[in-house]
Enzyme design. Structure first.
Site, PDB file in Angstrom:
ATOM      1  N   PRO A   1      53.907  33.281  34.118  1.00 17.40           N
ATOM      2  CA  PRO A   1      53.776  34.727  33.916  1.00 17.40           C
ATOM      3  C   PRO A   1      53.275  35.080  32.515  1.00 17.40           C
ATOM      4  CG  PRO A   1      55.933  34.189  34.833  1.00 17.40           C
ATOM      5  CD  PRO A   1      55.303  32.897  34.397  1.00 17.40           C
TER       6      PRO A   1
ATOM      7  N   GLU B   1      63.928  27.946  36.048  1.00 17.74           N
ATOM      8  CA  GLU B   1      63.691  29.048  35.105  1.00 17.74           C
ATOM      9  C   GLU B   1      62.453  28.789  34.256  1.00 17.74           C
ATOM     10  OE1 GLU B   1      66.011  30.535  37.194  1.00 17.74           O
ATOM     11  OE2 GLU B   1      65.284  31.837  35.597  1.00 17.74           O
TER      12      GLU B   1
ATOM     13  N   ARG C   1      35.443  28.342  46.348  1.00 15.68           N
ATOM     14  CA  ARG C   1      34.476  29.238  47.003  1.00 15.68           C
ATOM     15  C   ARG C   1      33.167  29.332  46.225  1.00 15.68           C
ATOM     16  NH1 ARG C   1      36.196  32.717  50.722  1.00 15.68           N
ATOM     17  NH2 ARG C   1      34.612  34.241  50.157  1.00 15.68           N
TER      18      ARG C   1
ATOM     19  N   ASP D   1      30.151  37.986  47.774  1.00 19.20           N
ATOM     20  CA  ASP D   1      31.427  38.677  47.510  1.00 19.20           C
ATOM     21  C   ASP D   1      31.138  39.859  46.591  1.00 19.20           C
ATOM     22  OD1 ASP D   1      33.700  35.826  47.387  1.00 19.20           O
ATOM     23  OD2 ASP D   1      32.528  36.775  48.976  1.00 19.20           O
TER      24      ASP D   1
HETATM   25  C1  LIG Z   1      62.305  32.937  37.936  1.00 14.81           C
HETATM   26  N1  LIG Z   1      61.379  32.096  37.198  1.00 14.81           N
HETATM   27  C2  LIG Z   1      60.670  31.172  38.059  1.00 14.81           C
HETATM   28  C3  LIG Z   1      59.834  30.218  37.230  1.00 14.81           C
HETATM   29  N2  LIG Z   1      58.922  30.970  36.372  1.00 14.81           N
HETATM   30  C4  LIG Z   1      57.963  30.153  35.714  1.00 14.81           C
HETATM   31  C5  LIG Z   1      58.036  29.943  34.322  1.00 14.81           C
HETATM   32  C6  LIG Z   1      57.113  29.094  33.714  1.00 14.81           C
HETATM   33  C7  LIG Z   1      56.115  28.467  34.465  1.00 14.81           C
HETATM   34  C8  LIG Z   1      56.028  28.691  35.841  1.00 14.81           C
HETATM   35  C9  LIG Z   1      56.948  29.518  36.472  1.00 14.81           C
HETATM   36  C10 LIG Z   1      56.828  29.713  37.967  1.00 14.81           C
HETATM   37  N3  LIG Z   1      56.672  31.131  38.285  1.00 14.81           N
HETATM   38  C11 LIG Z   1      55.482  31.790  38.124  1.00 14.81           C
HETATM   39  C12 LIG Z   1      54.300  31.119  37.810  1.00 14.81           C
HETATM   40  C13 LIG Z   1      53.132  31.883  37.648  1.00 14.81           C
HETATM   41  C14 LIG Z   1      53.190  33.257  37.804  1.00 14.81           C
HETATM   42  C15 LIG Z   1      51.950  34.086  37.639  1.00 14.81           C
HETATM   43  N4  LIG Z   1      52.080  35.420  37.562  1.00 14.81           N
HETATM   44  O1  LIG Z   1      50.830  33.541  37.597  1.00 14.81           O
HETATM   45  C16 LIG Z   1      54.391  33.858  38.107  1.00 14.81           C
HETATM   46  N5  LIG Z   1      55.526  33.135  38.273  1.00 14.81           N
HETATM   47  C17 LIG Z   1      59.535  32.008  35.562  1.00 14.81           C
HETATM   48  C18 LIG Z   1      60.413  32.917  36.418  1.00 14.81           C
END
Ligand SMILES: CN1CCN(c2ccccc2CNc2ccc(C(N)=O)cn2)CC1
Length: 243
Positions: free
Chosen positions: A88, A116, A153, A168
């Site tokens: 994220p 996490e 793609r 596209d």
């Molecule tokens: C509850 N935790 C689950 C693990 N997570 C996390 C933290 C670090 C790496 C991967 C993840 C895997 N999660 C992802 C991955 C990508 C995206 C995106 N937006 O590209 C959203 N989430 C943090 C939150």
């Protein structure tokens, strides 16, 4: 184009790669995806990949070793790679970045986190951190599949001869125009007559106008550097809407 995925759920990745455009491209040998199960790179009897967080707090954190062991194993072939962590916190993915990855022609090694997250020291082995959007997922696997699908793609021949990635309309910077197929009328809703006319010039114009209408409505931020022709169609559209 080669992809490698590091994950504790290889089936999630493999299942998606059996179907559709990506499945066919892999069968044709246009692209290749190798999936590595992180548990195969653990050293303990329970094949543990997570542990309690230093500093306390809820949940578990993925350990660095299995990732490190997998990357060392993979990199032993000396081929240049771009190691991407899906998270994220990453740089926002887009069609432009998909094209960037495709053009670089490097093997993309995609790291999928769960729990996490991953021990911060993973960053020492990561070239890029990418997010597919501002939302939290349970794991990086879906994000990895988004990268694979959108980049595959772009590979010539992946979409079969009739279609092309250029088609596209998002590639042209607008949202897509409406699509219709049989039946001609459904629940009182008819297919626009223009599409039945066989007048390809008029149809192309109608499609451009509807793409601009959709873009104006849902993504006005995409309406920049318009050509004179597009500007003309947009003005026509606005006068119609404001009638
Ligand atoms: C509850 N935790 C689950 C693990 N997570 C996390 C933290 C670090 C790496 C991967 C993840 C895997 N999660 C992802 C991955 C990508 C995206 C995106 N937006 O590209 C959203 N989430 C943090 C939150």
């Amino acid at each position: 184009m080669k992809f490698e995925v590091l994950t504790i759920f290889p089936e999630v990745i493999e299942c998606y790669l059996k179907h559709g455009v990506v499945g066919r491209a892999l069968n044709k040998g246009i692209a290749e995806v190798k999936v590595y199960n992180l548990r195969d790179f653990t050293t303990d009897r329970h094949r543990k990949v997570d542990d309690y967080p230093y500093g306390g707090g809820a949940g578990m954190v993925m350990q660095i070793e299995p990732f490190y062991n997998a990357l060392r194993h993979i990199k032993s072939d000396g081929i240049p790679r771009k190691v991407i962590l899906l998270s994220p916190q990453g740089r926002r993915f887009s069609q432009r970045i998909a094209k960037e990855f495709y053009k670089e022609e490097k093997t993309l090694t995609l790291i999928c986190g769960r729990y996490e997250g991953i021990d911060e020291r993973i960053k020492a082995f990561v070239d890029e951190e990418i997010s597919i959007g501002d939302y939290v997922l349970s794991g990086g696997e879906l994000a990895a599949l988004v990268i694979i699908d959108s980049v595959v793609r772009l590979i010539p021949g992946a979409l079969g001869d009739e279609l092309s990635a250029e088609e596209d309309s998002f590639m042209k910077g607008f949202l897509d125009y409406p699509h219709y197929t049989r039946p001609e009328e459904f629940e009182g809703m008819r297919v626009p007559d223009i599409l039945l006319s066989g007048d390809h010039k008029k149809i192309a114009l109608w499609r451009k106008k509807e793409a601009l209408r959709n873009t104006l409505k849902n993504r006005p931020d995409l309406l920049k550097n318009l050509s004179a022709e597009d500007m003309k169609i947009l003005k026509e559209l606005c006068s119609e809407i404001n009638k």
